[in-house]
Write a protein that holds these residues in place. Structure first.
Motif, PDB file in Angstrom:
ATOM      1  N   ARG A 167       0.826  -1.194   0.000  1.00  0.00           N
ATOM      2  CA  ARG A 167       0.000   0.000   0.000  1.00  0.00           C
ATOM      3  C   ARG A 167       0.871   1.260   0.000  1.00  0.00           C
ATOM      4  NH1 ARG A 167      -5.127   0.691   1.988  1.00  0.00           N
ATOM      5  NH2 ARG A 167      -5.525  -0.919   0.458  1.00  0.00           N
ATOM      6  N   ASN A 182      -8.098   6.285 -12.875  1.00  0.00           N
ATOM      7  CA  ASN A 182      -6.694   5.857 -12.914  1.00  0.00           C
ATOM      8  C   ASN A 182      -6.004   6.290 -14.203  1.00  0.00           C
ATOM      9  OD1 ASN A 182      -6.758   4.649 -10.404  1.00  0.00           O
ATOM     10  ND2 ASN A 182      -7.360   2.636 -11.206  1.00  0.00           N
ATOM     11  N   ASP A 186      -2.652   4.380 -14.818  1.00  0.00           N
ATOM     12  CA  ASP A 186      -2.949   3.296 -15.751  1.00  0.00           C
ATOM     13  C   ASP A 186      -2.826   3.848 -17.166  1.00  0.00           C
ATOM     14  OD1 ASP A 186      -3.667   0.833 -16.652  1.00  0.00           O
ATOM     15  OD2 ASP A 186      -5.740   0.887 -15.929  1.00  0.00           O
ATOM     16  N   SER A 226     -13.598   4.106 -11.678  1.00  0.00           N
ATOM     17  CA  SER A 226     -12.277   4.104 -11.053  1.00  0.00           C
ATOM     18  C   SER A 226     -11.175   3.909 -12.087  1.00  0.00           C
ATOM     19  CB  SER A 226     -12.187   3.001  -9.995  1.00  0.00           C
ATOM     20  OG  SER A 226     -12.863   3.409  -8.834  1.00  0.00           O
ATOM     21  N   THR A 227     -11.458   3.046 -13.083  1.00  0.00           N
ATOM     22  CA  THR A 227     -10.480   2.849 -14.164  1.00  0.00           C
ATOM     23  C   THR A 227     -10.261   4.146 -14.925  1.00  0.00           C
ATOM     24  OG1 THR A 227     -11.177   0.555 -14.344  1.00  0.00           O
ATOM     25  CG2 THR A 227      -9.961   1.460 -16.210  1.00  0.00           C
ATOM     26  N   ARG A 237      -5.817  -0.729  -4.652  1.00  0.00           N
ATOM     27  CA  ARG A 237      -7.185  -1.230  -4.684  1.00  0.00           C
ATOM     28  C   ARG A 237      -7.715  -1.431  -3.257  1.00  0.00           C
ATOM     29  NH1 ARG A 237      -7.549  -5.286  -9.298  1.00  0.00           N
ATOM     30  NH2 ARG A 237      -7.656  -3.351 -10.475  1.00  0.00           N
ATOM     31  N   TYR A 238      -8.928  -1.050  -3.022  1.00  0.00           N
ATOM     32  CA  TYR A 238      -9.492  -1.197  -1.671  1.00  0.00           C
ATOM     33  C   TYR A 238      -9.620  -2.659  -1.313  1.00  0.00           C
ATOM     34  CZ  TYR A 238     -10.877   3.578  -2.738  1.00  0.00           C
ATOM     35  OH  TYR A 238     -10.869   4.875  -3.101  1.00  0.00           O
ATOM     36  N   GLU A 239      -9.341  -2.953  -0.058  1.00  0.00           N
ATOM     37  CA  GLU A 239      -9.459  -4.353   0.365  1.00  0.00           C
ATOM     38  C   GLU A 239     -10.640  -4.514   1.289  1.00  0.00           C
ATOM     39  OE1 GLU A 239      -5.462  -4.471   1.580  1.00  0.00           O
ATOM     40  OE2 GLU A 239      -4.939  -4.598  -0.536  1.00  0.00           O
ATOM     41  N   ILE A 283      -1.877   0.548  -9.294  1.00  0.00           N
ATOM     42  CA  ILE A 283      -3.336   0.339  -9.219  1.00  0.00           C
ATOM     43  C   ILE A 283      -3.654  -0.862  -8.351  1.00  0.00           C
ATOM     44  CG2 ILE A 283      -5.422  -0.093 -10.567  1.00  0.00           C
ATOM     45  CD1 ILE A 283      -3.818   1.005 -12.982  1.00  0.00           C
ATOM     46  N   GLU A 284      -2.857  -1.933  -8.566  1.00  0.00           N
ATOM     47  CA  GLU A 284      -3.055  -3.145  -7.765  1.00  0.00           C
ATOM     48  C   GLU A 284      -2.915  -2.844  -6.276  1.00  0.00           C
ATOM     49  OE1 GLU A 284      -3.571  -6.476  -8.477  1.00  0.00           O
ATOM     50  OE2 GLU A 284      -4.162  -5.786 -10.479  1.00  0.00           O
ATOM     51  N   SER A 322     -20.809   0.885  -8.732  1.00  0.00           N
ATOM     52  CA  SER A 322     -19.508   0.228  -8.666  1.00  0.00           C
ATOM     53  C   SER A 322     -19.412  -0.785  -9.800  1.00  0.00           C
ATOM     54  CB  SER A 322     -19.314  -0.452  -7.309  1.00  0.00           C
ATOM     55  OG  SER A 322     -20.339  -1.374  -7.086  1.00  0.00           O
TER      56      SER A 322
END
Lengths: 400, 231
Positions: free
Chosen positions: A306, B49, B55, B45-46, A398-400, A394-395, B40
């Motif tokens: 993170r 990014n 991205d 979100s993409t 990402r929200y967990e 991005i990975e 969602s």
């Protein structure tokens, strides 16, 4: 970011996970300490071994003569093949660079003192031997130039102790049977330090004048000479000159040489291999420590995914991320390295102290220790740092 | 100015390709306050990014200040993120080991601003968001609203042209949400920033001058302030 910022960042991060940092550091510490301690101990041992040669002076040169097979068997060697004392002095006179000659003859004759057998060798020597191989006297005098064919002898320290057991307090003036002949003891030697240029043990020997050897044995002949040579002498050239001399005067002999320089060089080479081996063994524990660092760094990268993503989002380049982790592993390894070098010095000095070697700090193992610790940090830290730098922001965000 | 032309984004997931964005065309003028809404999984979100250079689009062009930035290399994109874009995230994303002040300083340190100068600029920015009195606190000692204020300070400290906010009020209660929104709008007006804000909360979206809706990877509706959205 500049390097001082990377460094401070690394210190902050390492301090925030103290236990883990300490454990990873411990691996490097033990590894570095063992490299430093083993290599230092190897060097102390070398120093110790070289010490006796340095004490003797490096200007000794031993020549041994062997009668070659063509000139008859050893029992009945012909007179002209024997090297005489006169020829030894001629050798000294003819060859520049030879400063002193100490020929000697080894004999084996039963030794008897007042009806008691005494174990020991008999060596026919000249007066110069005392100084050349450093025989110190406890009492009396050494064999002298004037003794020649006289029946005088000097006893080694072990013989002296044997005589003490037979109840003799002061052996000077006492007589001792060597074979058929009676010799008068004129000197007692102190304990003698072994010397690889003299192939007899003075402590267990009785020294008699060289000429007197010929009385004790018909077969007696000079088979060894210890030479003192000018330190600047070229050893191979000296050997050639002696060979030529032997060829001219006593052609039935072969020669064998040992020089202090050569022996020291051989010993140094052997000890280098020995030290290298010890360093390699130490290196194995450092390897284990390095794997520990790598493991810790990989866990750290996984835990801080993170953080890596956040840093990338606000403008950290991949190189910034790589440097962040690389600095952590280098700082970790260097800290372990510093403490390890100190521990290694302490350990090697303890070993040297209890083994009776010289206590001291060697520069080479210290530098080696720092170097390998830093190299370990870079080597084992690079892959985790690279992995961190290749994460996809991005990975990681990402929200967990 | 942000201009997207025919942006698509296709992911390869387990050997099959899945298209998240189907040809997005979008223009955001300098100083605009744009809301992006959508359920969602809609691809908002993409889109965010891609706008934030985290991205790369599969196809299409992306002009930022008239420069096509769609396919720049990683380092170049990092530099643009650092200088032109400020991020505000739903979960604040402050670094837990650093103090509020150190968090705000971070974008400046990656830019090579000397430490003393960075400290001064960051302190001023914390004052703007009324968090100066908490400068030495770690994020764990701050409330959600306070953390988001620090995060906004971090996004603004580098004086970016564009602020990208992904559900900035999503983790806050409605009172705090409104405080944060007010702060956003105040700073946007004072600093003349372009703000792109993603939300699923219509009350928040309505405060934007313009908002667009994304559904299944397409822009389906564009509403300007004054229009009443169909609900």
């Amino acid at each position: 970011m500049n390097y001082s910022q990377y460094l401070r960042q690394a210190l902050d991060n390492l301090l925030s996970a103290k236990l883990r940092t300490f454990l990873a550091m411990l691996g490097i510490l033990v590894g570095t300490a063992s490299v430093v301690a083993l290599v230092s101990s190897g060097q102390s041992a070398t120093e110790k071994a070289l010490q006796q040669f340095k004490a003797l002076g490096t200007n000794l040169f031993a020549v041994s003569f062997y009668q070659s097979e063509s000139s008859g068997n050893s029992a009945g060697s012909s007179e002209e093949d024997k090297i005489s004392l006169e020829q030894v002095y001629k050798l000294k006179a003819q060859i520049k660079g030879i400063k002193g000659v100490s020929p000697y003859i080894s004999l084996y004759r039963p030794i008897n003192f007042l009806g008691h057998n005494v174990n020991g060798n008999i060596i026919g020597v000249t007066e110069t031997l005392q100084r050349t191989i450093r025989i110190n006297l406890m009492s009396g005098r050494f064999i002298s130039f004037l003794d020649r064919y006289s029946y005088f002898c000097v006893i080694g320290n072990k013989i002296y102790q044997d005589l003490q057991k037979l109840g003799v307090q002061d052996p000077i003036g006492k007589q001792i049977h060597l074979g058929e002949n009676m010799f008068t003891i004129v000197g007692v030697a102190e304990k003698w330090q072994e010397n690889s240029f003299f192939n007899q043990d003075v402590n267990g020997s009785i020294l008699i004048p060289l000429q007197a050897s010929y009385i004790l044995s018909k077969n007696a002949s000079i088979q060894n000479i210890v030479l003192r040579v000018d330190p600047k002498t070229d050893i191979p050239e000296l050997q050639d000159q002696i060979n030529a001399f032997v060829e001219r005067n006593v052609p039935g002999n072969k020669t064998f040489y040992r020089s202090a320089k050569e022996v020291i060089n051989t010993m140094k080479e052997q000890n280098q291999i020995f030290t290298l081996l010890l360093g390699f063994i130490g290196g194995i524990s450092l390897l284990v420590g390095g794997i520990g660092v790598m493991n810790v760094m990989l866990v750290s990268v996984a835990e801080r995914r993170r953080e890596i993503g956040i840093r990338m989002a606000i403008g950290a380049r991949r190189n910034d991320i790589r440097m962040m982790f690389l600095f952590e592993s280098i700082v970790l390894s260097l800290l372990g390295g510093v403490v390890g070098v100190v521990a290694g010095i302490v350990i090697s000095n303890m070993v040297a102290f209890f083994a009776g070697w010289g206590v001291g700090i060697f520069i080479f193992p210290v530098i080696l220790g720092f170097f390998v610790a830093a190299a370990t940090g870079i080597f084992f830290g690079y892959y985790p740092a690279y992995r961190a730098s290749q994460l996809d922001p991005i990975e990681t965000l990402r929200y967990e | 100015m942000i201009e997207l032309k025919g942006i698509t984004r296709t992911y390869m997931i387990g050997g099959t390709s899945q298209t998240i964005l189907h040809g997005i065309d979008l223009k955001v003028e300098d100083g605009e306050f744009l809301g992006i809404i959508g359920p969602s999984g809609s691809g908002k979100s993409t889109l965010m990014n891609i706008i934030g250079l985290l991205d790369r689009p599969t196809t299409g062009q992306y002009f930022l200040q008239d420069e096509d930035v769609a396919q720049l290399d990683d380092d170049r994109r990092s530099i643009i993120r650092n200088q032109f874009i400020g991020f505000v995230f739903q979960m604040f994303f402050l670094l837990p080991r650093l103090t509020a002040l150190e968090n705000v300083m971070l974008p400046l340190s990656y830019r090579g601003v000397p430490e003393a100068k960075a400290k001064e600029m960051s302190m001023q920015m914390l004052e703007r968001v009324e968090m100066a009195y908490r400068a030495d606190h770690k994020p764990s000692a701050l409330s959600g609203g306070q953390q988001q204020r620090v995060a906004i300070a971090r996004a603004l400290v580098g004086d970016p042209k564009v602020i990208l906010a992904d559900e900035p009020t999503g983790a806050l209660d409605s009172k705090t949400s409104q405080d944060v929104m007010n702060l956003f709008m105040k700073l946007q007006q004072e600093e003349k920033k372009t703000v792109v804000l993603i939300t699923h909360d219509m009350k928040i979206a309505d405060q934007c001058k313009r908002h667009i809706e994304v559904q299944d990877g397409r822009l389906v509706q564009e509403t300007s302030v004054g229009d009443q959205p169909n609900r």
